[in-house]
Design a protein around this motif. Structure first.
Motif, PDB file in Angstrom:
ATOM      1  N   ALA A   6       0.829  -1.202   0.000  1.00 45.70           N
ATOM      2  CA  ALA A   6       0.000   0.000   0.000  1.00 45.70           C
ATOM      3  C   ALA A   6       0.863   1.251   0.000  1.00 45.70           C
ATOM      4  O   ALA A   6       0.613   2.204  -0.770  1.00 45.70           O
ATOM      5  N   SER A   7       1.899   1.282   0.851  1.00 43.00           N
ATOM      6  CA  SER A   7       2.766   2.462   0.885  1.00 43.00           C
ATOM      7  C   SER A   7       3.565   2.592  -0.400  1.00 43.00           C
ATOM      8  O   SER A   7       3.832   3.705  -0.872  1.00 43.00           O
ATOM      9  N   LEU A   8       3.923   1.474  -1.026  1.00 42.06           N
ATOM     10  CA  LEU A   8       4.640   1.523  -2.300  1.00 42.06           C
ATOM     11  C   LEU A   8       3.733   2.069  -3.396  1.00 42.06           C
ATOM     12  O   LEU A   8       4.171   2.848  -4.261  1.00 42.06           O
ATOM     13  N   ALA A   9       2.461   1.668  -3.360  1.00 46.55           N
ATOM     14  CA  ALA A   9       1.513   2.156  -4.368  1.00 46.55           C
ATOM     15  C   ALA A   9       1.253   3.652  -4.232  1.00 46.55           C
ATOM     16  O   ALA A   9       0.884   4.322  -5.209  1.00 46.55           O
ATOM     17  N   GLN A  10       1.460   4.165  -3.013  1.00 44.47           N
ATOM     18  CA  GLN A  10       1.235   5.589  -2.773  1.00 44.47           C
ATOM     19  C   GLN A  10       2.470   6.436  -3.063  1.00 44.47           C
ATOM     20  O   GLN A  10       2.431   7.656  -2.913  1.00 44.47           O
ATOM     21  N   ARG A  15       4.139   6.031  -9.553  1.00 43.19           N
ATOM     22  CA  ARG A  15       2.855   6.065 -10.299  1.00 43.19           C
ATOM     23  C   ARG A  15       2.312   4.649 -10.569  1.00 43.19           C
ATOM     24  O   ARG A  15       1.921   4.320 -11.695  1.00 43.19           O
ATOM     25  N   LEU A  16       2.294   3.849  -9.533  1.00 48.12           N
ATOM     26  CA  LEU A  16       1.755   2.492  -9.657  1.00 48.12           C
ATOM     27  C   LEU A  16       0.252   2.519  -9.454  1.00 48.12           C
ATOM     28  O   LEU A  16      -0.273   3.302  -8.664  1.00 48.12           O
ATOM     29  N   ALA A  17      -0.451   1.643 -10.173  1.00 45.60           N
ATOM     30  CA  ALA A  17      -1.915   1.560 -10.056  1.00 45.60           C
ATOM     31  C   ALA A  17      -2.295   0.180  -9.534  1.00 45.60           C
ATOM     32  O   ALA A  17      -1.808  -0.834 -10.044  1.00 45.60           O
ATOM     33  N   VAL A  18      -3.157   0.152  -8.516  1.00 45.08           N
ATOM     34  CA  VAL A  18      -3.608  -1.112  -7.943  1.00 45.08           C
ATOM     35  C   VAL A  18      -4.790  -1.622  -8.765  1.00 45.08           C
ATOM     36  O   VAL A  18      -5.835  -0.980  -8.831  1.00 45.08           O
ATOM     37  N   LEU A  19      -4.610  -2.815  -9.368  1.00 44.23           N
ATOM     38  CA  LEU A  19      -5.677  -3.408 -10.163  1.00 44.23           C
ATOM     39  C   LEU A  19      -6.415  -4.509  -9.425  1.00 44.23           C
ATOM     40  O   LEU A  19      -7.566  -4.821  -9.759  1.00 44.23           O
ATOM     41  N   ALA A  20      -5.783  -5.107  -8.441  1.00 43.26           N
ATOM     42  CA  ALA A  20      -6.420  -6.176  -7.653  1.00 43.26           C
ATOM     43  C   ALA A  20      -5.748  -6.221  -6.296  1.00 43.26           C
ATOM     44  O   ALA A  20      -4.561  -5.913  -6.158  1.00 43.26           O
ATOM     45  N   GLY A  21      -6.522  -6.607  -5.282  1.00 39.94           N
ATOM     46  CA  GLY A  21      -5.958  -6.728  -3.941  1.00 39.94           C
ATOM     47  C   GLY A  21      -6.783  -5.992  -2.916  1.00 39.94           C
ATOM     48  O   GLY A  21      -7.060  -4.794  -3.086  1.00 39.94           O
ATOM     49  N   PHE A  83       3.105  -5.585 -12.873  1.00 40.52           N
ATOM     50  CA  PHE A  83       3.086  -5.896 -14.312  1.00 40.52           C
ATOM     51  C   PHE A  83       3.430  -4.629 -15.091  1.00 40.52           C
ATOM     52  O   PHE A  83       2.702  -3.624 -15.041  1.00 40.52           O
ATOM     53  N   GLY A  84       4.569  -4.681 -15.817  1.00 43.69           N
ATOM     54  CA  GLY A  84       4.991  -3.532 -16.620  1.00 43.69           C
ATOM     55  C   GLY A  84       4.337  -3.527 -17.997  1.00 43.69           C
ATOM     56  O   GLY A  84       4.411  -4.513 -18.732  1.00 43.69           O
ATOM     57  N   VAL A  85       3.680  -2.439 -18.346  1.00 45.82           N
ATOM     58  CA  VAL A  85       2.996  -2.330 -19.639  1.00 45.82           C
ATOM     59  C   VAL A  85       3.844  -1.482 -20.596  1.00 45.82           C
ATOM     60  O   VAL A  85       4.726  -0.722 -20.173  1.00 45.82           O
ATOM     61  N   GLY A  86       3.556  -1.659 -21.880  1.00 44.56           N
ATOM     62  CA  GLY A  86       4.240  -0.867 -22.887  1.00 44.56           C
ATOM     63  C   GLY A  86       5.347  -1.594 -23.590  1.00 44.56           C
ATOM     64  O   GLY A  86       5.957  -1.041 -24.522  1.00 44.56           O
ATOM     65  N   LEU A  87       5.630  -2.836 -23.197  1.00 43.41           N
ATOM     66  CA  LEU A  87       6.672  -3.603 -23.871  1.00 43.41           C
ATOM     67  C   LEU A  87       6.075  -4.864 -24.480  1.00 43.41           C
ATOM     68  O   LEU A  87       5.907  -4.949 -25.702  1.00 43.41           O
ATOM     69  N   GLY A  88       5.724  -5.827 -23.687  1.00 42.90           N
ATOM     70  CA  GLY A  88       5.106  -7.040 -24.206  1.00 42.90           C
ATOM     71  C   GLY A  88       3.602  -6.881 -24.354  1.00 42.90           C
ATOM     72  O   GLY A  88       2.962  -7.531 -25.202  1.00 42.90           O
ATOM     73  N   VAL A 110       2.523  -1.249 -13.651  1.00 43.40           N
ATOM     74  CA  VAL A 110       3.714  -0.403 -13.700  1.00 43.40           C
ATOM     75  C   VAL A 110       3.736   0.301 -15.060  1.00 43.40           C
ATOM     76  O   VAL A 110       3.850  -0.359 -16.095  1.00 43.40           O
ATOM     77  N   PRO A 111       3.650   1.626 -15.071  1.00 41.35           N
ATOM     78  CA  PRO A 111       3.610   2.332 -16.359  1.00 41.35           C
ATOM     79  C   PRO A 111       4.944   2.238 -17.103  1.00 41.35           C
ATOM     80  O   PRO A 111       5.995   2.001 -16.488  1.00 41.35           O
TER      81      PRO A 111
END
Length: 513
Positions: A6-10, A15-21, A83-88, A110-111
């Motif tokens: 939670a603190s890492l997402a904040q 700029r991490l986005a929580v999609l599940a949890g 999960f890093g987006v923008g590559l695979g 992960v943007p």
């Protein structure tokens, strides 16, 4: 405070986005970060990691494969998936989001603009900061504990500060497993209920530690540390908390162990000097010099020599046996004396232990109870005497100890020796040998000649030499009995008119059965 998802997402820079949890799972501690594109990275993980991946080898359209992937991560102890987006993948596959939600595994997006190394640096910095905070708090706690240890009642003050730091309780045990002090006050009974567990650690060479289940009816997590630098622990520190000890708490406990060990080791020299003084005082008393003993003792032993005293002598029940039971008796008696504030002389003489205390001392009663319940030692306890009568008390205790050893009893008091019968004392091999040697000529006569001299002698002695009563008991004429007694005198070469001879023959008959 440990780093959480939670603190890492904040963290605004990531700029991490929580999609599940759910909030509970997002509160999990992140112990490290690991990057892997493997379909099953579990063998390379320890648990507690945030796993980062770009999903290069994941088929975003295969829900079954993605669910299996998430299950493997959860089984490996991963606390979250980044999960890093923008590559695979341009976006996190919906099937992966569904699989993570189904398994309860937190999933962070992960943007493209956030490199994985930035997340690793953020986690590493947070862990380092947490460790530094723990070390700093530990040093501050150590200073507080040191100041407490220097207070007049240092041990109690130290335990009080330790319990406050841990938000739990702390207890100090002596080498025998008896509670010496506990904090807060209510913890005394709880600590006493663990005495049996502590006792089982006494034979484990120091240093040792153990995690124990808390007393029944509590949810305590109890950890025990031995105290002392020698092979045999000189004491134990137990701490009880509701939660597992974190790094900061362990620093505090280790500081307390060091301070208590130092205190115990420093006191060893004083204890050895006091033991030598106690031995010297006892020698003076045994030499009939109570005045000198009182003068030398000064105020160290308080009013010990102002009251009637009793002396106990204890030793291993079997010759050559380990004196461990005697050692434990001494340790627990001394602990009882400390708790009750009663002076007591404790003197170790080889495998033996001598205890001298006031007749009504709680410590002496404790020692007597322990001796009574012990299987490995024998003890003798004297009657009450004034200080000038300690030599007689020593003789009484020795005689009582001899009876305890002969009868196989753990404790015999002097009053029992005087009140009991002397006949059980005849069950000694030396006495039996004397009996057999003295009566053998009479038994040999009875086996080869007419006349029962053994039975006639027993009847005559039991009737105090009254001829008519003894003859009637045997069913013979009194002249016949007189003849037999003359034959006894002739065969033994001893006169039955001598009371000592009659006594020896009577005891020989009793010892011979």
């Amino acid at each position: 405070m440990p780093l959480t998802l939670a603190s890492l997402a904040q963290h605004s820079a990531l700029r991490l986005a929580v999609l599940a949890g759910n909030p509970e799972r997002l509160g999990a501690e992140v112990r490290w970060v690991h990057t892997s594109e493997l379909d099953d990275p579990g063998p390379y993980l320890e648990g507690g990691e945030l796993l980062l991946t770009t999903g290069l080898k994941l088929d975003g359209g295969d829900p079954v494969a993605l669910r299996g992937y998430v299950r493997r991560l959860a089984a490996a102890g991963v606390v979250g998936l980044g999960f890093g987006v923008g590559l695979g993948h341009d976006r996190v596959p919906p099937a992966l989001v569904d699989a993570a939600a189904h398994e309860g595994l937190p999933l962070l997006e992960v943007p493209r603009a956030t490199p994985f190394i930035a997340i690793s640096k953020a986690v590493s910095a947070a862990i380092a900061a947490d460790q530094y905070k723990a070390v700093t708090a530990g040093f501050e706690a150590q200073r507080e504990l040191t100041r407490a240890a220097l207070a007049p009642d240092g041990t109690t003050a130290l335990l009080t500060r330790l319990a406050a730091h841990l938000d739990g309780w702390a207890a100090l045990y002596d080498a025998s497993g008896a509670v010496l002090a506990a904090a807060p006050e209510w913890a005394g009974r709880r600590a006493a209920r663990l005495a049996g567990e502590i006792d089982r650690l006494r034979d484990t060479p120091a240093p040792t530690s153990a995690a124990l289940a808390g007393p029944a009816g509590t949810e305590d997590r109890v950890e025990v540390q031995s105290l002392g630098t020698g092979r045999r622990p000189r004491g134990f520190l137990a701490v009880g908390t509701e939660e597992r000890l974190d790094t900061s708490a362990r620093y505090v406990v280790h500081a307390a162990v060091a301070l208590l060990t130092l205190s115990l080791e420093q006191s060893r020299t004083l204890q050895e000097a006091q033991a030598r003084l106690a031995a010297a005082l006892l020698r003076m008393l045994l030499a009939g010099e109570p005045g000198h003993a009182r003068s030398v003792a000064g105020r160290l032993y308080g009013t010990l020599f102002d009251h009637p005293l009793r002396l106990m002598i204890a030793e291993p029940a079997q010759a050559g046996a380990d004196a461990e039971a005697v050692t434990v008796l001494g340790e627990r008696a001394e602990a009882a004396a400390v708790r009750s504030g009663e002076p007591m002389l404790t003197v170790r003489d080889g495998p033996r232990l001598l205890l001298l205390a006031a007749e009504d001392a709680l410590a002496l009663a404790t020692a007597a109870d322990l001796a009574e319940a012990s299987d490995g030692l024998a003890a003798g306890l004297s009657a009450s005497v004034d200080p000038a009568g300690v030599p007689e008390a020593h003789r009484q205790a020795e005689r009582a100890l001899a009876v305890a050893l002969r009868r196989g009893r753990p404790l015999v008091e002097h009053g029992e020796v005087g009140a009991g019968s002397v006949l059980p004392l005849l069950a000694d091999e030396a006495v039996r040998a004397f009996s057999e040697g003295l009566l053998r000529p009479l038994r040999e006569h009875d086996a080869t000649s007419r006349g029962d001299l053994i039975a006639s002698l027993a009847a005559w002695l039991s009737h105090h030499g009254q001829w008519d009563a003894a003859a009637a008991d045997l069913g013979v004429h009194r002249h016949t009995l007189r003849y037999r007694m003359r034959r006894v005198e002739e065969i033994l070469g001893r006169s039955l008119d001598d009371p000592d001879v009659r006594m020896e023959l009577w005891l020989a008959l009793k010892a011979g059965g």
